[in-house]
Scaffold this active site. Structure first.
Site, PDB file in Angstrom:
ATOM      1  CB  SER A  66      -1.053   0.203  -5.272  1.00 37.93           C
ATOM      2  OG  SER A  66      -1.795  -0.480  -4.302  1.00 37.93           O
TER       3      SER A  66
HETATM    4  N1  SAH Z   1      -2.985   1.227  -0.099  1.00 35.09           N
HETATM    5  C1  SAH Z   1      -1.660   0.610  -0.247  1.00 35.09           C
HETATM    6  C2  SAH Z   1      -1.755  -0.788  -0.809  1.00 35.09           C
HETATM    7  C3  SAH Z   1      -1.759  -1.770   0.262  1.00 35.09           C
HETATM    8  S1  SAH Z   1      -1.787  -3.470  -0.230  1.00 35.09           S
HETATM    9  C4  SAH Z   1      -0.792   1.513  -1.091  1.00 35.09           C
HETATM   10  O1  SAH Z   1      -1.007   2.714  -1.119  1.00 35.09           O
HETATM   11  O2  SAH Z   1       0.161   1.056  -1.699  1.00 35.09           O
HETATM   12  C5  SAH Z   1      -3.309  -3.967   0.510  1.00 35.09           C
HETATM   13  C6  SAH Z   1      -3.368  -3.965   2.015  1.00 35.09           C
HETATM   14  O3  SAH Z   1      -4.671  -4.408   2.385  1.00 35.09           O
HETATM   15  C7  SAH Z   1      -2.396  -4.911   2.713  1.00 35.09           C
HETATM   16  O4  SAH Z   1      -1.593  -4.187   3.592  1.00 35.09           O
HETATM   17  C8  SAH Z   1      -3.314  -5.904   3.454  1.00 35.09           C
HETATM   18  O5  SAH Z   1      -2.803  -6.310   4.704  1.00 35.09           O
HETATM   19  C9  SAH Z   1      -4.573  -5.074   3.616  1.00 35.09           C
HETATM   20  N2  SAH Z   1      -5.819  -5.831   3.820  1.00 35.09           N
HETATM   21  C10 SAH Z   1      -6.223  -6.983   3.249  1.00 35.09           C
HETATM   22  N3  SAH Z   1      -7.453  -7.320   3.690  1.00 35.09           N
HETATM   23  C11 SAH Z   1      -7.843  -6.341   4.572  1.00 35.09           C
HETATM   24  C12 SAH Z   1      -9.015  -6.120   5.355  1.00 35.09           C
HETATM   25  N4  SAH Z   1     -10.063  -6.960   5.356  1.00 35.09           N
HETATM   26  N5  SAH Z   1      -9.063  -5.008   6.118  1.00 35.09           N
HETATM   27  C13 SAH Z   1      -8.031  -4.127   6.149  1.00 35.09           C
HETATM   28  N6  SAH Z   1      -6.898  -4.295   5.440  1.00 35.09           N
HETATM   29  C14 SAH Z   1      -6.800  -5.392   4.650  1.00 35.09           C
END
Ligand code: SAH
Length: 223
Positions: A66
């Site tokens: 992010s």
């Molecule tokens: N927190 C991260 C951002 C990750 S992007 C950061 O610090 O940059 C969002 C993530 O959510 C992705 O890896 C995706 O695979 C995950 N995701 C999407 N739907 C999900 C769900 N239902 N349960 C767990 N993870 C999920």
């Protein structure tokens, strides 16, 4: 891996923090925690030069790390004091997990893609974080055996707020989640559960996130 002693480059980190501050994030604890997490350790080597830019970057599997300002804004909205049990949905590369580990007592982090979860765990352990627990699964259902949580942060966007998550919020707890249509701008929403169990919602602004795929999120398209 010995990543524990790696310090972020001071000049580049200052530029990143200046941008986060310019976007209105003021909480000194959040800024201090961010200052101590070298973002280049969470992206591939080929993106290291861009790691301190204040924008989202690809992490593989069509997912992203992010934008730092958004991580800061969401973390600030959780109002952590160091005592909290936090649930994070969407571990991804583990960048926000690291920041949460610095600001809360314990972090439970769910990721649906095993390869991303494994990578994040290896990285966070190598950096010396011990106060987190990972789970591979559907975060829209929460983590019932560990509930209730003082704070819940969802780092992927769904069409609605999963009731499993508001159910697993402790009285006085905060849930921060992007809600809205996919491939579009979503609204960052904070839900606060009163001591009487009543939920109050406020909109914190616009964000853009990858989809929250799951039972109480976006349906998984089958080939
Ligand atoms: N927190 C991260 C951002 C990750 S992007 C950061 O610090 O940059 C969002 C993530 O959510 C992705 O890896 C995706 O695979 C995950 N995701 C999407 N739907 C999900 C769900 N239902 N349960 C767990 N993870 C999920």
């Amino acid at each position: 891996m010995h990543l524990r002693h790696i310090q972020p480059n001071a000049t580049r980190m200052k530029r990143l923090l200046d941008s986060v501050r310019a976007h209105g994030v003021r909480d000194p604890l959040v800024l201090e925690a961010m200052a101590r997490v070298p973002r280049e350790l969470f992206v591939s080597r080929s993106l290291a030069a861009e790691a301190y830019d204040d924008r989202a970057l690809p992490i593989g599997e069509q997912q992203t790390i992010s934008m730092p300002t958004v991580v800061a804004r969401m973390t600030e909205a959780l109002q952590l004091t160091g005592k909290e049990k936090v649930l994070e949905i969407g571990t991804g590369c583990g960048y926000q997990t690291a920041i949460l580990c610095r600001l809360a007592r314990r972090v439970f982090s769910i990721e649906r893609r095993k390869a991303l979860s494994d990578g994040a765990v290896a990285r966070l352990q190598a950096m010396g974080y011990t106060n987190f627990a990972p789970l591979v699964g559907d975060g829209t259902l929460g983590w019932p055996s560990q509930a209730p949580f003082d704070a819940i942060v969802v780092t992927a966007a769904g069409p609605k707020i999963p009731t499993a998550l508001t159910d697993q919020l402790a009285p006085g707890g905060r849930l921060v989640i992007p809600v809205g249509p996919q491939e579009n701008v979503q609204q960052l929403v904070r839900v606060v559960k009163g001591m009487d169990g009543q939920l109050q919602q406020e909109i914190l602004g616009n964000v853009v996130f990858v989809p929250l795929v799951g039972e109480q999120g976006v349906a998984l398209k089958r080939a």
